[in-house]
Scaffold this motif. Structure first.
Motif, PDB file in Angstrom:
ATOM      1  N   SER A 188       0.720  -1.268   0.077  1.00  0.00           N
ATOM      2  CA  SER A 188       0.008  -0.055  -0.058  1.00  0.00           C
ATOM      3  C   SER A 188       0.909   1.261   0.093  1.00  0.00           C
ATOM      4  O   SER A 188       0.489   2.410  -0.374  1.00  0.00           O
ATOM      5  N   SER A 236      -5.709   3.071  -9.641  1.00  0.00           N
ATOM      6  CA  SER A 236      -5.806   2.052  -8.543  1.00  0.00           C
ATOM      7  C   SER A 236      -6.984   1.099  -8.695  1.00  0.00           C
ATOM      8  O   SER A 236      -7.027  -0.001  -8.542  1.00  0.00           O
ATOM      9  N   ALA A 240      -5.648  -3.165  -0.121  1.00  0.00           N
ATOM     10  CA  ALA A 240      -4.683  -2.212  -0.150  1.00  0.00           C
ATOM     11  C   ALA A 240      -5.004  -0.825   0.017  1.00  0.00           C
ATOM     12  O   ALA A 240      -4.477   0.227   0.377  1.00  0.00           O
ATOM     13  N   SER A 272      -4.161   2.273   2.393  1.00  0.00           N
ATOM     14  CA  SER A 272      -3.450   3.648   1.815  1.00  0.00           C
ATOM     15  C   SER A 272      -4.401   4.748   2.559  1.00  0.00           C
ATOM     16  O   SER A 272      -3.786   5.881   2.706  1.00  0.00           O
TER      17      SER A 272
END
Length: 325
Positions: free
Chosen positions: A32, A121, A275, A279
Motif C-alpha cells: 500500500s 488504482s 490495499a 492507503s
C-alpha cells in the motif's frame, strides 16, 4: 438444518493458517506504500528507471538473504550427498515470473504518470478477476460460487472507494494511462498463478531471487531505449527507490509469495483489495487526510466481500506443501 453448514464455515474461517494470513496482511500493508514511493521516485527519474532500480536493489537483497539462509542447508546437503536439481521447466517458470513482475511494474508505474492515482488504482485492483480467469482457463481450477460472489462484491467496494474521483477525470486524455493500468492488472493477475506453481518446489526467497534478477535484466534495456536517467541524483531519490525495493518488492511481493505455501493464489489476490483501505488509513494517519462517510461505506462493502471469500473452501489449499520459508 443450517447449523452444520454454519459450523463448517466458522471452522473453515478459523482454520486459516495464522502465519500465512499474517504474512499476507503484512504484504498488503507494505504494497500500500508503493504508490507513494513510486510517485516520489518519478519526480526525479522515469517509470522504467524506477522499476529498474526497484528490481536490481531487491535482487541483491534476495541473493544475500538466500546465501545467509542456505548456509546450514548447504552443509547438511553436502554431508548427505544431496543436490537439488533445477529443471528447464523450473527455469522457464522463474523467468516467466520475472517477466510478469517486470512488465506489470512498468505498466503500473507508467499509468501513474498518465492517469490519476484513483483511476489507476481502481483498474489495477482488478487483479483478482484475471487471477481467477487465468486459473480457470490455464489450470482448470473450479471456484465456489461464494468465493466468486465475494470477489465481485469486494471489487465493487474498491470502485465505490474512488467513485468521487471518477467524475473529475479527463477520460480522453487519460485513456492510455488507463489501458496501461489494465495491462498491469493482467500481468499481476497471472503472477500469483506462476508463483503458486513454483512454491510447490521452492521457498519464497529462492523464487524472488531469480524473478527479481530476471526482472531487472528485462527492464534495463527498456529504460536505456527510453533514454531515461537510470539512477537518482539526490538523497530523496535514492531513499525512494531503496524504500520501494525493500518495502514494495522484498517485503511486499516476498511475503505475498511466502503465503502461497498455504493460501490459494486467487484468495491472495483478492486480499490485495485491502490495499486501498490501508492507503486511505495511512493518508489519514500521516497526512491528516479526511475520510468521508462514503469511504467508510466502501470499507464495509470490501470487508463483507472479503468475509464471503475467506469463508469459502477455495481460500485454503487442499494440500499443504512442505517447503521451508
Amino acid at each position: 438444518m443450517d447449523t452444520p453448514n454454519k459450523v463448517s464455515r466458522l471452522q473453515l474461517f478459523l482454520s486459516l493458517p495464522i502465519d500465512s494470513v499474517a504474512a499476507l496482511i503484512a504484504s498488503i500493508t507494505c504494497l500500500s506504500f508503493s504508490p507513494i514511493f513510486i510517485r516520489l521516485s518519478e519526480l526525479e527519474i522515469g517509470p522504467n528507471a524506477t522499476a529498474f532500480n526497484r528490481f536490481w536493489i531487491a535482487a541483491i537483497g534476495f541473493w544475500l538473504l538466500n546465501s545467509f539462509l542456505n548456509v546450514p542447508h548447504q552443509k547438511q546437503n553436502t554431508e548427505l550427498g544431496i543436490q537439488k536439481i533445477i529443471s528447464r521447466t523450473d527455469i522457464g517458470l522463474l523467468i516467466a515470473d520475472g517477466m510478469l513482475l517486470s512488465m506489470g511494474t512498468i505498466c503500473w508505474t507508467w499509468s501513474l504518470t498518465n492517469t490519476s492515482v484513483a483511476n489507476s488504482s481502481i483498474i489495477h485492483n482488478l487483479i483478482p478477476i484475471f487471477t481467477i480467469l487465468g486459473g480457470w482457463l490455464v489450470f482448470g481450477k473450479l471456484f465456489e460460487n461464494r468465493f466468486i460472489l465475494g470477489t465481485f462484491i469486494a471489487i465493487a467496494g474498491v470502485m465505490l472507494l474512488e467513485v468521487n474521483d471518477l467524475f473529475s477525470l479527463n477520460i480522453g486524455q487519460q485513456l492510455t494511462g488507463d489501458f496501461a493500468a489494465l495491462l498491469s492488472a493482467v500481468f499481476f493477475g497471472v503472477h500469483p498463478l506462476i508463483a503458486e506453481k513454483l512454491r510447490i518446489k521452492f521457498n519464497a526467497v529462492t523464487i524472488m531471487k531469480w524473478s527479481s534478477t530476471a526482472s531487472f535484466l528485462l527492464v534495463l534495456p527498456v529504460a536505456i531505449f527510453a533514454q531515461e536517467q537510470l539512477f537518482p541524483s539526490s538523497v530523496t531519490g535514492w531513499f525512494s527507490v531503496i524504500s520501494l525495493a525493500f518495502v514494495g518488492q522484498m517485503l511486499g511481493i516476498g511475503l505475498w509469495t511466502y503465503c502461497l505455501k498455504n493460501l490459494s493464489s486467487g484468495f491472495a489476490s483478492l486480499f490485495g483489495l485491502l490495499a486501498p483501505i490501508f492507503s486511505s488509513l495511512e493518508g489519514w494517519a500521516i497526512f491528516s487526510e479526511n475520510i468521508e462517510s462514503w469511504t467508510w461505506v466502501s470499507f464495509m462493502v470490501i470487508l463483507f466481500g472479503m468475509y464471503l471469500a475467506i469463508s469459502s473452501k477455495f481460500a485454503i489449499k487442499s494440500q499443504v506443501n512442505n517447503v521451508s520459508l
